[in-house]
Design a protein around this motif. Structure first.
Motif, PDB file in Angstrom:
ATOM      1  N   ALA A 164       0.782  -1.252  -0.100  1.00 20.96           N
ATOM      2  CA  ALA A 164      -0.176   0.112   0.137  1.00 20.96           C
ATOM      3  C   ALA A 164       0.825   1.203  -0.045  1.00 20.96           C
ATOM      4  O   ALA A 164       0.277   2.438  -0.174  1.00 20.96           O
ATOM      5  CB  ALA A 164      -0.870  -0.100   1.184  1.00 20.96           C
ATOM      6  N   ALA A 166       3.457   2.451  -1.952  1.00 14.74           N
ATOM      7  CA  ALA A 166       3.603   3.331  -3.072  1.00 14.74           C
ATOM      8  C   ALA A 166       2.397   3.543  -3.757  1.00 14.74           C
ATOM      9  O   ALA A 166       2.538   4.808  -4.197  1.00 14.74           O
ATOM     10  CB  ALA A 166       4.447   2.389  -3.979  1.00 14.74           C
ATOM     11  N   PRO A 167       1.326   2.977  -3.861  1.00 15.71           N
ATOM     12  CA  PRO A 167       0.333   3.509  -4.296  1.00 15.71           C
ATOM     13  C   PRO A 167      -0.463   4.790  -3.719  1.00 15.71           C
ATOM     14  O   PRO A 167      -0.833   5.564  -4.392  1.00 15.71           O
ATOM     15  CB  PRO A 167      -0.863   2.177  -4.427  1.00 15.71           C
ATOM     16  N   ALA A 170       1.684   7.797  -4.180  1.00 12.84           N
ATOM     17  CA  ALA A 170       1.493   8.251  -5.746  1.00 12.84           C
ATOM     18  C   ALA A 170       0.243   8.953  -5.575  1.00 12.84           C
ATOM     19  O   ALA A 170       0.145  10.178  -6.117  1.00 12.84           O
ATOM     20  CB  ALA A 170       1.488   7.082  -6.446  1.00 12.84           C
ATOM     21  N   LEU A 171      -0.682   8.594  -4.918  1.00 10.50           N
ATOM     22  CA  LEU A 171      -2.049   9.238  -4.976  1.00 10.50           C
ATOM     23  C   LEU A 171      -2.025  10.372  -4.274  1.00 10.50           C
ATOM     24  O   LEU A 171      -2.510  11.507  -4.887  1.00 10.50           O
ATOM     25  CB  LEU A 171      -3.206   8.452  -4.416  1.00 10.50           C
ATOM     26  N   SER A 176       3.184   9.770 -10.449  1.00  9.62           N
ATOM     27  CA  SER A 176       2.948   8.567 -11.282  1.00  9.62           C
ATOM     28  C   SER A 176       4.127   7.500 -10.945  1.00  9.62           C
ATOM     29  O   SER A 176       3.799   6.409 -10.691  1.00  9.62           O
ATOM     30  CB  SER A 176       2.753   8.968 -12.483  1.00  9.62           C
ATOM     31  N   ASP A 177       5.288   7.848 -10.640  1.00 10.31           N
ATOM     32  CA  ASP A 177       6.417   6.967 -10.467  1.00 10.31           C
ATOM     33  C   ASP A 177       6.962   6.850  -9.084  1.00 10.31           C
ATOM     34  O   ASP A 177       8.162   8.065  -8.899  1.00 10.31           O
ATOM     35  CB  ASP A 177       7.335   7.186 -11.447  1.00 10.31           C
TER      36      ASP A 177
END
Length: 346
Positions: A164, A166-167, A170-171, A176-177
């Motif tokens: 969880a 990284a997502p 990013a959010l 995005s990366d």
């Protein structure tokens, strides 16, 4: 209400010792910056090995208390895990992003350059998405938490973090990366959880022997507790010594960054602790459940901030301020948890 005081003078005056350790760290960091720079450079995958050793000393006594035979009982009381996971992953990252944006981009807009303010928001978000792995064992011990349950809470939390972090980052950052420093993440879990857990299990087995003498375990752990506190104080000296120059040169910036971080810490603790109280969780489960969400995995947050924004960035500075405010805040919350323990079921 519990009246025992297992740490004696160390526990009763812990806030005083920490205040003195903070003062010593700032003073020594300014008097001998070269020595602290040398110690700060003793890193492996952004994990300072000296700080890791001191944290290990703090965690080891609690690991001895873990009874693997009792771990299966945790599944019969899942509510503590629910409080931990919902607070850490569905609430904390978003409240941190909201508070940081409110203060840095609006309320403090006239006091901070716009570019720096956006980086401070990013640093605060990284702290919010990185719940604690190591120090929570210390906070659990100070609040007499259930060692078995705390281990499961941390283990499950770490598994969620792997998928969880990284997502969510990013959010909330709109990037995005996200390059997750897997070496830092895995090394920290190994150093702070796996190694002391194995050492604690071996010690417990050696002390108990074939007779399973729990009194021998209790005596050994009691003897180690002052050493554990000294490890905490040594950690405080180093953390404040590493950032002593920044603390002296930019006190207003540090204070401004600290404001939303403090509000987030006390707010998240209040939410999780009151939720646990409403669910009638025992205090030995409720206190660690609330403290895990309040404390931060600062090695991971600092490493990602440096990787995304640079060593001298506002994001990196914000994560460092998170490190500096964490120990005093968490000690105050441990004290609050201990004073209110009688309001929870035995």
């Amino acid at each position: 209400m519990r009246t025992s005081n297992p740490l004696g003078i160390f526990e009763r005056y812990l806030s005083l010792w920490v205040a003195l350790a903070i003062a010593a760290g700032v003073a020594l960091g300014n008097l001998a910056p070269g020595a602290f720079a040398f110690v700060s450079g003793l890193e492996l995958a952004s994990v300072n090995l000296v700080v890791a050793a001191l944290i290990w000393v703090m965690i080891y006594p609690m690991m001895i208390q873990i009874d693997f035979g009792s771990l299966r009982d945790v599944g019969r009381r899942p509510r503590g895990l629910v409080v931990t996971l919902v607070t850490n992953w569905l609430i904390k990252p978003f409240t941190m992003a909201g508070l940081a944006s409110l203060f840095f981009l609006h309320l403090f807009a006239d006091l901070l350059p716009a570019a720096e303010a956006r980086e401070y928001v990013a640093g605060a978000i990284l702290l919010g998405v990185a719940p604690c792995t190591a120090m929570v064992f210390v906070w659990s011990q100070l609040t007499r938490g259930d060692a078995n349950y705390t281990l499961v809470q941390v283990a499950v939390n770490d598994l969620v973090m792997v998928v969880a972090f990284a997502p969510l980052t990013a959010l909330l950052l709109g990037v995005s990366d996200i390059a997750v420093p897997w070496t830092t993440l895995l090394l920290s879990v190994g150093l702070y959880v796996v190694v002391p857990l194995v050492a604690g299990a071996a010690t417990r087995r050696a002390l108990a022997g074939r007779t399973r003498d729990r009194a021998a375990i209790a005596r050994f752990v009691a003897a180690l507790k002052p050493v554990s506190v000294l490890g905490l104080l040594g950690t405080v000296v180093l953390l404040f010594g590493f950032q002593a120059t920044t603390l002296v040169e930019r006190p207003l910036t540090i204070a401004l960054i600290a404001v939303p971080l403090l509000l987030q810490s006390y707010g998240i603790f209040a939410l999780a602790y009151l939720w646990a109280w409403a669910w009638r969780l025992p205090h030995a489960v409720a206190a660690p459940a609330a403290l895990i969400g309040t404390s931060n995995f600062f090695e991971l947050a600092v490493a990602v901030a440096i990787g995304l924004f640079g060593l001298q960035s506002g994001a990196a500075l914000a994560t460092v301020v998170g490190v500096l405010v964490e120990v005093p805040v968490m000690l105050s919350l441990c004290a609050l948890a201990n004073r209110t323990a009688h309001r929870f079921p035995a």
